[in-house]
Write a protein that holds these residues in place. Structure first.
Motif, PDB file in Angstrom:
ATOM      1  N   SER A   1       0.834  -1.197   0.000  1.00 40.57           N
ATOM      2  CA  SER A   1       0.000   0.000   0.000  1.00 40.57           C
ATOM      3  C   SER A   1       0.868   1.245   0.000  1.00 40.57           C
ATOM      4  O   SER A   1       0.375   2.347  -0.262  1.00 40.57           O
ATOM      5  CB  SER A   1      -0.919   0.015   1.216  1.00 40.57           C
ATOM      6  OG  SER A   1      -0.142  -0.031   2.408  1.00 40.57           O
ATOM      7  N   SER A   2       2.133   1.061   0.308  1.00 41.77           N
ATOM      8  CA  SER A   2       3.099   2.148   0.239  1.00 41.77           C
ATOM      9  C   SER A   2       4.438   1.539  -0.141  1.00 41.77           C
ATOM     10  O   SER A   2       4.575   0.327  -0.209  1.00 41.77           O
ATOM     11  CB  SER A   2       3.188   2.911   1.554  1.00 41.77           C
ATOM     12  OG  SER A   2       3.659   2.054   2.578  1.00 41.77           O
TER      13      SER A   2
ATOM     14  N   ALA B   1      -2.443   2.150  -6.272  1.00 41.69           N
ATOM     15  CA  ALA B   1      -1.548   1.191  -5.625  1.00 41.69           C
ATOM     16  C   ALA B   1      -1.845  -0.253  -6.008  1.00 41.69           C
ATOM     17  O   ALA B   1      -0.984  -1.115  -5.896  1.00 41.69           O
ATOM     18  CB  ALA B   1      -1.635   1.352  -4.111  1.00 41.69           C
ATOM     19  N   LYS B   2      -3.057  -0.528  -6.485  1.00 43.33           N
ATOM     20  CA  LYS B   2      -3.424  -1.894  -6.824  1.00 43.33           C
ATOM     21  C   LYS B   2      -3.349  -2.174  -8.322  1.00 43.33           C
ATOM     22  O   LYS B   2      -3.579  -3.296  -8.759  1.00 43.33           O
ATOM     23  CB  LYS B   2      -4.836  -2.209  -6.329  1.00 43.33           C
ATOM     24  CG  LYS B   2      -4.980  -2.195  -4.823  1.00 43.33           C
ATOM     25  CD  LYS B   2      -6.374  -2.626  -4.401  1.00 43.33           C
ATOM     26  CE  LYS B   2      -6.516  -2.633  -2.884  1.00 43.33           C
ATOM     27  NZ  LYS B   2      -7.856  -3.098  -2.463  1.00 43.33           N
TER      28      LYS B   2
END
Length: 124
Positions: free
Chosen positions: A30-31, A75-76
């Motif tokens: 996610s980061s 992010a995905k």
């Protein structure tokens, strides 16, 4: 462990374009940072472009600035590398990689997850 799968490589003539994609089998980041790398003379992995996940900063190697663009919708989503004005010296296997810490440059340090690579061949 995250499995990264690259696609989009191929053979083009000098001046042409290709778009590489990198998809993750399992979403875990996610980061952090994702990037594109390729072998270079004297260097195992040359940093082409890196991008901090979530719309953060992007960084480019000197040899590709102004010609290549790294992008990711969110992010995905897959990571992309748009390659324009390709040169014969861009011929290489291109690898996608990811890490959980942010990038501040294109160095391949700290990247724990790597794909198998996709071949790019540019003819003159």
């Amino acid at each position: 462990q995250v499995q990264l799968v690259e696609s989009g490589g191929g053979s083009v003539q000098a001046g042409g374009s290709l778009r590489l994609s990198c998809a993750a089998s399992v979403f875990t980041y996610s980061s952090g940072c994702m990037g594109w790398f390729r072998p270079a003379p004297g260097v195992e992995r040359e940093g082409i472009a890196t991008r901090n996940i979530g719309g953060g900063s992007t960084f480019y190697g000197d040899s590709v600035k102004g010609r290549f663009t790294i992008s990711q919708d969110n992010a995905k989503s897959p990571l992309y590398l748009q390659m324009n004005s390709l040169k014969p010296e861009d011929t290489a296997m291109y690898y996608c990689a990811a890490k959980s810490r942010y990038c501040y440059d294109t160095y391949p340090l700290g990247f724990g997850d790597w794909g198998q690579g996709t071949q790019v061949t540019v003819s003159s």
